[in-house]
Design a protein around this motif. Structure first.
Motif, PDB file in Angstrom:
ATOM      1  N   HIS A 110      66.475  35.857  63.589  1.00  0.00           N
ATOM      2  CA  HIS A 110      65.476  36.886  63.276  1.00  0.00           C
ATOM      3  C   HIS A 110      65.894  37.560  61.969  1.00  0.00           C
ATOM      4  CE1 HIS A 110      62.994  40.440  63.548  1.00  0.00           C
ATOM      5  NE2 HIS A 110      62.354  39.894  64.582  1.00  0.00           N
ATOM      6  N   HIS A 111      64.937  37.729  61.051  1.00  0.00           N
ATOM      7  CA  HIS A 111      65.267  38.286  59.731  1.00  0.00           C
ATOM      8  C   HIS A 111      65.949  39.663  59.843  1.00  0.00           C
ATOM      9  CE1 HIS A 111      64.871  38.815  55.413  1.00  0.00           C
ATOM     10  NE2 HIS A 111      64.336  40.014  55.621  1.00  0.00           N
ATOM     11  N   LEU A 112      65.489  40.493  60.773  1.00  0.00           N
ATOM     12  CA  LEU A 112      66.073  41.842  60.894  1.00  0.00           C
ATOM     13  C   LEU A 112      67.480  41.775  61.485  1.00  0.00           C
ATOM     14  CD1 LEU A 112      63.026  44.043  62.002  1.00  0.00           C
ATOM     15  CD2 LEU A 112      63.806  43.427  59.709  1.00  0.00           C
ATOM     16  N   GLY A 114      69.412  39.436  60.796  1.00  0.00           N
ATOM     17  CA  GLY A 114      70.157  39.063  59.593  1.00  0.00           C
ATOM     18  C   GLY A 114      70.555  40.307  58.816  1.00  0.00           C
ATOM     19  N   HIS A 115      69.589  41.198  58.581  1.00  0.00           N
ATOM     20  CA  HIS A 115      69.916  42.420  57.821  1.00  0.00           C
ATOM     21  C   HIS A 115      71.019  43.222  58.532  1.00  0.00           C
ATOM     22  CE1 HIS A 115      67.399  42.486  54.319  1.00  0.00           C
ATOM     23  NE2 HIS A 115      66.297  42.262  55.001  1.00  0.00           N
ATOM     24  N   ILE A 116      70.900  43.374  59.844  1.00  0.00           N
ATOM     25  CA  ILE A 116      71.918  44.133  60.591  1.00  0.00           C
ATOM     26  C   ILE A 116      73.274  43.420  60.490  1.00  0.00           C
ATOM     27  CG2 ILE A 116      72.648  44.832  62.926  1.00  0.00           C
ATOM     28  CD1 ILE A 116      69.718  45.547  63.483  1.00  0.00           C
ATOM     29  N   VAL A 135      65.575  49.318  56.522  1.00  0.00           N
ATOM     30  CA  VAL A 135      64.551  49.741  55.560  1.00  0.00           C
ATOM     31  C   VAL A 135      64.368  48.640  54.514  1.00  0.00           C
ATOM     32  CG1 VAL A 135      64.332  52.256  55.566  1.00  0.00           C
ATOM     33  CG2 VAL A 135      66.431  51.251  54.688  1.00  0.00           C
ATOM     34  N   SER A 136      63.193  48.014  54.530  1.00  0.00           N
ATOM     35  CA  SER A 136      62.973  46.909  53.586  1.00  0.00           C
ATOM     36  C   SER A 136      61.552  46.994  53.056  1.00  0.00           C
ATOM     37  CB  SER A 136      63.218  45.582  54.308  1.00  0.00           C
ATOM     38  OG  SER A 136      62.190  45.378  55.239  1.00  0.00           O
ATOM     39  N   GLY A 137      61.115  45.901  52.397  1.00  0.00           N
ATOM     40  CA  GLY A 137      59.757  45.896  51.866  1.00  0.00           C
ATOM     41  C   GLY A 137      58.716  45.804  52.976  1.00  0.00           C
ATOM     42  N   THR A 303      69.756  43.579  49.984  1.00  0.00           N
ATOM     43  CA  THR A 303      68.530  42.806  49.759  1.00  0.00           C
ATOM     44  C   THR A 303      68.715  41.410  50.359  1.00  0.00           C
ATOM     45  OG1 THR A 303      69.439  42.431  47.564  1.00  0.00           O
ATOM     46  CG2 THR A 303      67.690  44.034  47.708  1.00  0.00           C
ATOM     47  N   ASP A 304      67.600  40.686  50.502  1.00  0.00           N
ATOM     48  CA  ASP A 304      67.641  39.403  51.213  1.00  0.00           C
ATOM     49  C   ASP A 304      68.701  38.454  50.635  1.00  0.00           C
ATOM     50  OD1 ASP A 304      65.635  40.368  52.755  1.00  0.00           O
ATOM     51  OD2 ASP A 304      64.037  39.156  51.870  1.00  0.00           O
ATOM     52  N   ASN A 305      69.459  37.827  51.506  1.00  0.00           N
ATOM     53  CA  ASN A 305      70.512  36.899  51.076  1.00  0.00           C
ATOM     54  C   ASN A 305      70.846  35.912  52.195  1.00  0.00           C
ATOM     55  OD1 ASN A 305      73.166  37.918  52.572  1.00  0.00           O
ATOM     56  ND2 ASN A 305      71.972  39.714  52.024  1.00  0.00           N
TER      57      ASN A 305
HETATM   58 ZN    ZN Z   1      64.612  41.473  54.175  1.00  0.00          ZN
END
Ligand code: ZN
Ligand code: KG4
Length: 337
Positions: A110-112, A114-116, A135-137, A303-305
């Motif tokens: 899940h993308h979120l 990933g951020h966490i 907090v993202s786009g 940011t996304d990576n």
């Molecule tokens: Zn993102």
């Protein structure tokens, strides 16, 4: 464990190779910002086409730069949602083919999550329970996390996301996409008190966010000035500082209300907007005041990576949480425990 992480949910093609999630052996990014700039935002069809053009080479280069061979990879982690369905499909397809041909596990992320997970790359011993603000786009989501991998949604934006409102605000001032870094830079030279903006949705009992009123307020401010945006360039730093400050104050207030309400021991601040300098500063000082640990990934990992996806993959691997080869992208996937 050597994990390849692939992220193609929106406008960045990102690939990384990591060891045990934490050690980044290579981390490549092909940004599409120039492609979308003239449209003022991401054009899905163009995004998908660009992902297709670059993903093969980027994966090859990331593996080469990592100093490992294809055969040394132990698993492939890929963003499966949420995001643009065509863009996700590019990453998921190449991840499936690689996992099949190399006979190694496929891990749909899940993308979120990933951020966490980006917070865990640089912080080994995150204390729980924790409050995570993403907090993202596309998202402004606040979660209670009793432990790693468990999420309870406490609040989210009911209209625009924090990144979206920064991008739109910058656009109104005549700047191109993405606007978050522009507002961040301008605001550093401005006075946040000179042009005040409303702090929306203040009640601390409600942990949802609402930012769309800020756009109206900015429009009114510009209307009152009565000139074309480029005619009052000298006011841009003050406008940016006031606008950014309203967003940052709201994010800080809601997150730390959640900390107190849930008796949390720490806070994680993640996602593209977590690269914002004022937001980082205010989170760290609020944490210090309350004696709460605050974890913020370095800006590059906000940011996304691909590394954050590989890190999330590492914990799926440890839990034997594998995806099957008929994995499909889920553009509206919710984050579940
Ligand atoms: Zn993102
Ligand atoms: O997480 P991300 O890279 O992609 C999504 O998942 O959406 O976040 C992108 C967002 C954009 O809205 C961008 O303007 C914002 O993050 N952003 C920033 C900064 N750097 C990127 N916002 C404020 N300050 C920054 N320094």
């Amino acid at each position: 464990m050597i994990i390849l992480g692939i992220e193609t949910s929106c406008d960045e093609t990102a690939v990384a190779v990591t060891q045990d999630g934490k050690i980044i052996l290579s981390d490549l990014l092909s940004s599409q910002i120039d492609l979308h700039r003239k449209y003022g935002g991401v054009v899905p069809e163009l995004a998908c086409r660009r992902h297709i053009e670059v993903i093969g080479l980027l994966v090859k280069e990331a593996i080469e730069k990592s100093g490992r061979s294809n055969e040394q990879l132990n698993a492939i982690a890929v963003t499966m949602g949420p995001g643009l369905v065509g863009a996700l499909l590019v990453g998921v397809s190449i991840a499936k083919s690689l996992a099949y041909s190399l006979k190694i596990p496929l891990l749909g992320i899940h993308h979120l999550e990933g951020h966490i997970s980006a917070a865990f790359i640089e912080h080994e011993d995150i204390v729980f329970p924790s409050i995570a603000l993403i907090v993202s786009g596309g998202h402004t989501n606040l979660y209670y996390m009793p432990q790693r991998g468990k999420y309870r949604l406490l609040g989210k934006t009911i209209d625009d996301a924090a990144g979206e409102i920064l991008d739109k605000g910058a656009r109104m001032l005549g700047y191109s996409y993405p606007g978050g870094p522009v507002i961040d830079r301008l605001a550093q030279k401005g006075d946040p008190e000179r042009i005040p903006f409303p702090r929306p949705y203040r009640s601390s009992s409600n942990l949802d966010f609402s930012f769309s009123g800020l756009k109206t307020s900015l429009m009114q401010t510009l209307f009152k000035m009565g000139k074309a945006p480029e005619d009052y360039m000298s006011s841009h730093p003050d406008i940016a500082a006031g606008y950014q400050s309203a967003i940052v104050d709201t994010l800080v207030e809601k997150t730390f209300s959640a900390v107190q309400r849930e008796n949390a021991k720490s806070v994680m601040l993640v996602g593209g907007v977590a690269a914002n300098s004022l937001l980082r500063k205010k989170f760290l000082s609020a944490g210090e005041r309350l004696g709460i640990a605050v974890y913020i990934p370095s800006s590059r990992l906000c940011t996304d990576n691909g590394a954050m996806i590989a890190m999330a993959g590492m914990s799926h691997l440890e839990e034997h949480h594998f995806s099957s080869l008929d994995l499909n992208p889920s553009p509206n996937l919710e984050l579940m425990s």
